[in-house]
Design a protein around this motif. Structure first.
Motif, PDB file in Angstrom:
ATOM      1  N   LEU A 184      -0.075   2.748   4.816  1.00  5.50           N
ATOM      2  CA  LEU A 184       0.670   3.707   5.617  1.00  5.50           C
ATOM      3  C   LEU A 184       0.592   5.115   5.039  1.00  5.50           C
ATOM      4  O   LEU A 184       1.040   6.071   5.669  1.00  5.50           O
ATOM      5  CB  LEU A 184       2.125   3.275   5.786  1.00  5.50           C
ATOM      6  CG  LEU A 184       2.381   2.303   6.957  1.00  5.50           C
ATOM      7  CD1 LEU A 184       1.649   0.992   6.763  1.00  5.50           C
ATOM      8  CD2 LEU A 184       3.860   2.066   7.177  1.00  5.50           C
ATOM      9  N   THR A 185       0.007   5.251   3.843  1.00  8.51           N
ATOM     10  CA  THR A 185      -0.223   6.591   3.298  1.00  8.51           C
ATOM     11  C   THR A 185      -1.438   7.242   3.952  1.00  8.51           C
ATOM     12  O   THR A 185      -1.649   8.444   3.811  1.00  8.51           O
ATOM     13  CB  THR A 185      -0.474   6.555   1.782  1.00  8.51           C
ATOM     14  OG1 THR A 185      -1.763   5.979   1.519  1.00  8.51           O
ATOM     15  CG2 THR A 185       0.600   5.769   1.056  1.00  8.51           C
ATOM     16  N   LEU A 211       6.217   7.051   8.535  1.00 10.20           N
ATOM     17  CA  LEU A 211       7.351   7.656   7.839  1.00 10.20           C
ATOM     18  C   LEU A 211       8.666   7.047   8.308  1.00 10.20           C
ATOM     19  O   LEU A 211       9.581   6.844   7.507  1.00 10.20           O
ATOM     20  CB  LEU A 211       7.353   9.172   8.058  1.00 10.20           C
ATOM     21  CG  LEU A 211       8.310   9.979   7.178  1.00 10.20           C
ATOM     22  CD1 LEU A 211       8.067   9.708   5.690  1.00 10.20           C
ATOM     23  CD2 LEU A 211       8.165  11.463   7.468  1.00 10.20           C
ATOM     24  N   TRP A 212       8.761   6.733   9.579  1.00  8.07           N
ATOM     25  CA  TRP A 212       9.965   6.062  10.070  1.00  8.07           C
ATOM     26  C   TRP A 212      10.161   4.731   9.346  1.00  8.07           C
ATOM     27  O   TRP A 212      11.257   4.408   8.908  1.00  8.07           O
ATOM     28  CB  TRP A 212       9.858   5.778  11.566  1.00  8.07           C
ATOM     29  CG  TRP A 212       9.857   6.974  12.459  1.00  8.07           C
ATOM     30  CD1 TRP A 212      10.065   8.281  12.108  1.00  8.07           C
ATOM     31  CD2 TRP A 212       9.605   6.978  13.864  1.00  8.07           C
ATOM     32  NE1 TRP A 212       9.978   9.087  13.214  1.00  8.07           N
ATOM     33  CE2 TRP A 212       9.698   8.325  14.303  1.00  8.07           C
ATOM     34  CE3 TRP A 212       9.316   5.984  14.804  1.00  8.07           C
ATOM     35  CZ2 TRP A 212       9.516   8.681  15.640  1.00  8.07           C
ATOM     36  CZ3 TRP A 212       9.121   6.337  16.129  1.00  8.07           C
ATOM     37  CH2 TRP A 212       9.225   7.663  16.545  1.00  8.07           C
ATOM     38  N   TRP A 213       9.090   3.960   9.254  1.00  8.70           N
ATOM     39  CA  TRP A 213       9.198   2.623   8.655  1.00  8.70           C
ATOM     40  C   TRP A 213       9.481   2.711   7.157  1.00  8.70           C
ATOM     41  O   TRP A 213      10.289   1.948   6.629  1.00  8.70           O
ATOM     42  CB  TRP A 213       7.923   1.829   8.905  1.00  8.70           C
ATOM     43  CG  TRP A 213       7.973   0.412   8.417  1.00  8.70           C
ATOM     44  CD1 TRP A 213       7.237  -0.132   7.415  1.00  8.70           C
ATOM     45  CD2 TRP A 213       8.804  -0.641   8.927  1.00  8.70           C
ATOM     46  NE1 TRP A 213       7.550  -1.461   7.249  1.00  8.70           N
ATOM     47  CE2 TRP A 213       8.517  -1.796   8.168  1.00  8.70           C
ATOM     48  CE3 TRP A 213       9.759  -0.718   9.931  1.00  8.70           C
ATOM     49  CZ2 TRP A 213       9.147  -3.023   8.397  1.00  8.70           C
ATOM     50  CZ3 TRP A 213      10.390  -1.941  10.164  1.00  8.70           C
ATOM     51  CH2 TRP A 213      10.087  -3.073   9.404  1.00  8.70           C
ATOM     52  N   ALA A 214       8.812   3.640   6.486  1.00  6.92           N
ATOM     53  CA  ALA A 214       9.021   3.790   5.041  1.00  6.92           C
ATOM     54  C   ALA A 214      10.409   4.333   4.734  1.00  6.92           C
ATOM     55  O   ALA A 214      11.019   3.966   3.718  1.00  6.92           O
ATOM     56  CB  ALA A 214       7.960   4.717   4.453  1.00  6.92           C
ATOM     57  N   GLY A 215      10.908   5.219   5.580  1.00 12.41           N
ATOM     58  CA  GLY A 215      12.211   5.827   5.344  1.00 12.41           C
ATOM     59  C   GLY A 215      12.139   7.142   4.609  1.00 12.41           C
ATOM     60  O   GLY A 215      13.016   7.985   4.742  1.00 12.41           O
ATOM     61  N   SER A 216      11.094   7.319   3.802  1.00 12.27           N
ATOM     62  CA  SER A 216      10.885   8.569   3.069  1.00 12.27           C
ATOM     63  C   SER A 216       9.447   8.617   2.605  1.00 12.27           C
ATOM     64  O   SER A 216       8.780   7.573   2.473  1.00 12.27           O
ATOM     65  CB  SER A 216      11.819   8.671   1.863  1.00 12.27           C
ATOM     66  OG  SER A 216      11.442   7.737   0.862  1.00 12.27           O
ATOM     67  N   GLU A 217       8.948   9.806   2.348  1.00 12.74           N
ATOM     68  CA  GLU A 217       7.575   9.936   1.849  1.00 12.74           C
ATOM     69  C   GLU A 217       7.400   9.240   0.506  1.00 12.74           C
ATOM     70  O   GLU A 217       6.331   8.711   0.206  1.00 12.74           O
ATOM     71  CB  GLU A 217       7.209  11.417   1.729  1.00 12.74           C
ATOM     72  CG  GLU A 217       7.027  12.102   3.074  1.00 12.74           C
ATOM     73  CD  GLU A 217       6.445  13.501   2.923  1.00 12.74           C
ATOM     74  OE1 GLU A 217       6.025  13.854   1.809  1.00 12.74           O
ATOM     75  OE2 GLU A 217       6.403  14.224   3.931  1.00 12.74           O
ATOM     76  N   ALA A 218       8.458   9.218  -0.298  1.00  7.98           N
ATOM     77  CA  ALA A 218       8.383   8.587  -1.616  1.00  7.98           C
ATOM     78  C   ALA A 218       8.132   7.085  -1.515  1.00  7.98           C
ATOM     79  O   ALA A 218       7.590   6.470  -2.449  1.00  7.98           O
ATOM     80  CB  ALA A 218       9.668   8.850  -2.396  1.00  7.98           C
ATOM     81  N   ASP A 219       8.508   6.463  -0.382  1.00  7.42           N
ATOM     82  CA  ASP A 219       8.365   5.013  -0.234  1.00  7.42           C
ATOM     83  C   ASP A 219       7.093   4.602   0.517  1.00  7.42           C
ATOM     84  O   ASP A 219       6.845   3.410   0.687  1.00  7.42           O
ATOM     85  CB  ASP A 219       9.580   4.439   0.495  1.00  7.42           C
ATOM     86  CG  ASP A 219      10.777   4.286  -0.427  1.00  7.42           C
ATOM     87  OD1 ASP A 219      10.607   4.382  -1.653  1.00  7.42           O
ATOM     88  OD2 ASP A 219      11.900   4.072   0.087  1.00  7.42           O
ATOM     89  N   GLU A 224       5.831  -2.972  -0.405  1.00  7.10           N
ATOM     90  CA  GLU A 224       6.450  -3.504   0.808  1.00  7.10           C
ATOM     91  C   GLU A 224       6.032  -2.729   2.055  1.00  7.10           C
ATOM     92  O   GLU A 224       6.207  -3.213   3.174  1.00  7.10           O
ATOM     93  CB  GLU A 224       7.976  -3.465   0.686  1.00  7.10           C
ATOM     94  CG  GLU A 224       8.536  -4.300  -0.451  1.00  7.10           C
ATOM     95  CD  GLU A 224       8.718  -3.504  -1.739  1.00  7.10           C
ATOM     96  OE1 GLU A 224       9.514  -3.936  -2.601  1.00  7.10           O
ATOM     97  OE2 GLU A 224       8.057  -2.445  -1.886  1.00  7.10           O
ATOM     98  N   VAL A 225       5.488  -1.537   1.862  1.00  7.96           N
ATOM     99  CA  VAL A 225       5.120  -0.669   2.978  1.00  7.96           C
ATOM    100  C   VAL A 225       3.599  -0.536   3.113  1.00  7.96           C
ATOM    101  O   VAL A 225       3.059  -0.638   4.210  1.00  7.96           O
ATOM    102  CB  VAL A 225       5.770   0.719   2.804  1.00  7.96           C
ATOM    103  CG1 VAL A 225       5.350   1.669   3.923  1.00  7.96           C
ATOM    104  CG2 VAL A 225       7.293   0.591   2.766  1.00  7.96           C
ATOM    105  N   SER A 226       2.920  -0.315   1.997  1.00 11.29           N
ATOM    106  CA  SER A 226       1.456  -0.183   1.978  1.00 11.29           C
ATOM    107  C   SER A 226       0.864  -1.232   1.040  1.00 11.29           C
ATOM    108  O   SER A 226       0.440  -0.922  -0.082  1.00 11.29           O
ATOM    109  CB  SER A 226       1.057   1.229   1.518  1.00 11.29           C
ATOM    110  OG  SER A 226       1.408   2.184   2.480  1.00 11.29           O
ATOM    111  N   PRO A 227       0.818  -2.487   1.468  1.00 14.24           N
ATOM    112  CA  PRO A 227       0.411  -3.570   0.553  1.00 14.24           C
ATOM    113  C   PRO A 227      -1.028  -3.474   0.069  1.00 14.24           C
ATOM    114  O   PRO A 227      -1.363  -4.065  -0.958  1.00 14.24           O
ATOM    115  CB  PRO A 227       0.645  -4.835   1.382  1.00 14.24           C
ATOM    116  CG  PRO A 227       0.610  -4.368   2.802  1.00 14.24           C
ATOM    117  CD  PRO A 227       1.199  -2.993   2.792  1.00 14.24           C
TER     118      PRO A 227
END
Length: 299
Positions: A184-185, A211-219, A224-227
């Motif tokens: 997702l990055t 970004l919606w799914w991650a919640g923040s750019e840091a995540d 769990e977001v970009s396996p």
């Protein structure tokens, strides 16, 4: 070379799905949230012939609804745990139910299909732990689980497999991913080039949805977001299918490279010029071939 039927779908699907570039993130957020307020969260079975006669449905509460589909006319000896796609912001579609039940029939399985909370109102953190625990619970049942998903659901299935490994829970016997969204990055620069040839997915929207799914750019880069960016060693043997007329295919190639480096048993099937999740699309020979490849892998 893609079939004529595939070429027709490549023209029709974007129109049916009202595919288009992002106008603005606030407008898109408002549109999606408005859709969610009127959303029918019942299981869409209209695309599955004879569904009511062939399947019994129970809805488990795992913090959100999880549909358990048990066949009425045959014995079950394993479980297909299917995580649906839709960019993390769209619900279970009739295409998902049709595909999952058809695959379950072919491999002698029940179907478990979680209806996880959607972005932008929710992030990965609102469902991940519950999904991991539920999948591991079913993995302890007779025959274990096949963990499968398409697009965002394919990436989420991989993220779940990583957390199952990290927590020492019972793993899936197999992992199947159709065009998974695993980075997702969007760290692969060639993704922007593919934006010009993919008629269905749009880079601007994927950036917003990610970004919606991650919640923040840091995540965005967390496992769990970009396996695809995680340590991939020790995962269940896996099959990944994707086409190159797909905005997500650079991420799939990244996953294949990293799997080789990690020694993970991942079979990667790349089909030139085929659409996103071609293996789930109706009426095309490419999808029939993909279905046979998946069934053979699971036998």
């Amino acid at each position: 070379m893609p079939s004529l039927r595939h070429a027709l779908l490549a023209s029709v699907i974007p129109r049916l799905r009202r595919a288009g570039d992002l106008d603005s993130e606030p407008l898109e957020r408002a549109r999606v949230e408005a859709c969610h307020r009127d959303l029918d969260r019942s299981l869409p079975t209209r695309g599955t012939p004879g569904f009511a006669k062939r399947w019994e449905v129970e809805v488990a509460d795992i913090g959100f609804p999880c549909h358990v589909l048990t066949p009425r006319l045959r014995h079950v000896h394993r479980t297909l745990y299917y995580v649906h796609g839709g960019a993390f912001m769209a619900p279970i579609d009739a295409v998902h139910v049709r595909y999952a039940t058809r695959l379950a029939d072919a491999i002698g399985a029940r179907v478990v299909m979680p209806d996880y909370p959607l972005a932008p109102e929710h992030t990965w953190a609102d469902s991940h732990d519950a999904l991991v625990s539920d999948a591991a619970r079913w993995a302890d049942e007779e025959g274990g689980i096949v963990l499968a998903g398409d697009s965002a659901g394919g990436g989420l299935a991989l993220a779940m497999a990583l957390s199952v490994r990290e927590r020492g829970l019972t793993p899936a016997t197999h992992l199947v991913m159709h065009a998974p969204w695993v980075d997702l990055t969007t760290s692969t620069p060639e993704t922007r080039d593919v934006d010009a040839v993919d008629p269905w997915l749009f880079h601007s929207k994927l950036e917003a949805y990610a970004l919606w799914w991650a919640g923040s750019e840091a995540d965005l880069a967390r496992p769990e977001v970009s396996p695809a960016l995680a340590d991939l060693a020790g995962l269940p043997k896996a099959l990944m299918l994707y086409g190159t007329r797909d905005l997500l295919h650079p991420g799939c190639r990244l996953l294949a490279r990293r799997a080789t480096e990690a020694g993970w048993d991942l079979t990667s099937i790349e089909e030139p010029d085929l659409l996103h999740v071609y293996g789930l699309l109706p009426f095309i020979p490419e999808a029939r071939r993909a279905f046979t490849q998946v069934v053979d892998f699971l036998r």
